[in-house]
Design a protein around this motif. Structure first.
Motif, short mmCIF file in Angstrom:
data_model
loop_
_atom_site.label_atom_id
_atom_site.label_comp_id
_atom_site.label_asym_id
_atom_site.label_seq_id
_atom_site.Cartn_x
_atom_site.Cartn_y
_atom_site.Cartn_z
N UNK A 167 0.84 -1.20 0.00
CA UNK A 167 0.00 0.00 0.00
C UNK A 167 0.87 1.25 0.00
N UNK A 168 1.89 1.28 0.85
CA UNK A 168 2.79 2.44 0.88
C UNK A 168 3.50 2.62 -0.45
N UNK A 169 3.84 1.53 -1.09
CA UNK A 169 4.46 1.60 -2.42
C UNK A 169 3.45 2.17 -3.43
N UNK A 170 2.23 1.68 -3.39
CA UNK A 170 1.19 2.15 -4.31
C UNK A 170 0.92 3.64 -4.13
N UNK A 171 0.98 4.10 -2.89
CA UNK A 171 0.72 5.51 -2.57
C UNK A 171 1.92 6.42 -2.87
N UNK A 172 3.03 5.84 -3.28
CA UNK A 172 4.19 6.63 -3.66
C UNK A 172 5.13 7.00 -2.53
N UNK A 173 4.95 6.39 -1.37
CA UNK A 173 5.84 6.65 -0.25
C UNK A 173 7.15 5.89 -0.38
N UNK A 174 7.12 4.84 -1.15
CA UNK A 174 8.25 3.93 -1.27
C UNK A 174 8.39 3.51 -2.72
N UNK A 175 9.62 3.51 -3.22
CA UNK A 175 9.85 3.04 -4.59
C UNK A 175 10.85 1.90 -4.53
N UNK A 176 10.36 0.71 -4.78
CA UNK A 176 11.16 -0.50 -4.64
C UNK A 176 11.68 -0.95 -5.99
N UNK A 177 12.95 -1.33 -6.01
CA UNK A 177 13.53 -1.87 -7.24
C UNK A 177 13.02 -3.28 -7.45
N UNK A 178 12.93 -3.67 -8.71
CA UNK A 178 12.45 -5.02 -9.05
C UNK A 178 13.57 -5.82 -9.67
N UNK A 179 13.56 -7.11 -9.40
CA UNK A 179 14.53 -8.04 -9.99
C UNK A 179 14.25 -8.15 -11.48
#
Length: 70
Positions: free
Chosen positions: A19-31
């Motif tokens: 949810x935090x990623x979806x809301x733009x609080x967190x940007x996670x790198x993907x493999x």
């Protein structure tokens, strides 16, 4: 690190982390090979900050503003 490891280290659920990623609080790198999220130590620290702000009853939009300033 995997989302399971992040759950253990932050005390947050996978649903909340996403949810935090979806809301733009967190940007996670993907493999590149499998598109799985690959969390870093910085991501864990950021999630701990977000958790603290939520504990202090800041809203998601307020936290976004705070994080933009730092």
């Amino acid at each position: 690190m995997t989302i399971k490891e992040v759950e253990k280290r932050t005390g947050l659920t996978a649903k909340t982390i996403r949810y935090y990623e979806k809301e733009g609080l967190l940007q996670v790198k993907r493999d590149k090979n499998n598109s799985y999220r690959n969390y870093s130590e910085d991501d864990v620290l950021l999630l701990k900050k977000i958790k603290l702000f939520r504990y202090l009853e800041f809203g998601v939009s307020e936290i976004k503003d705070i994080l933009k300033m730092s």
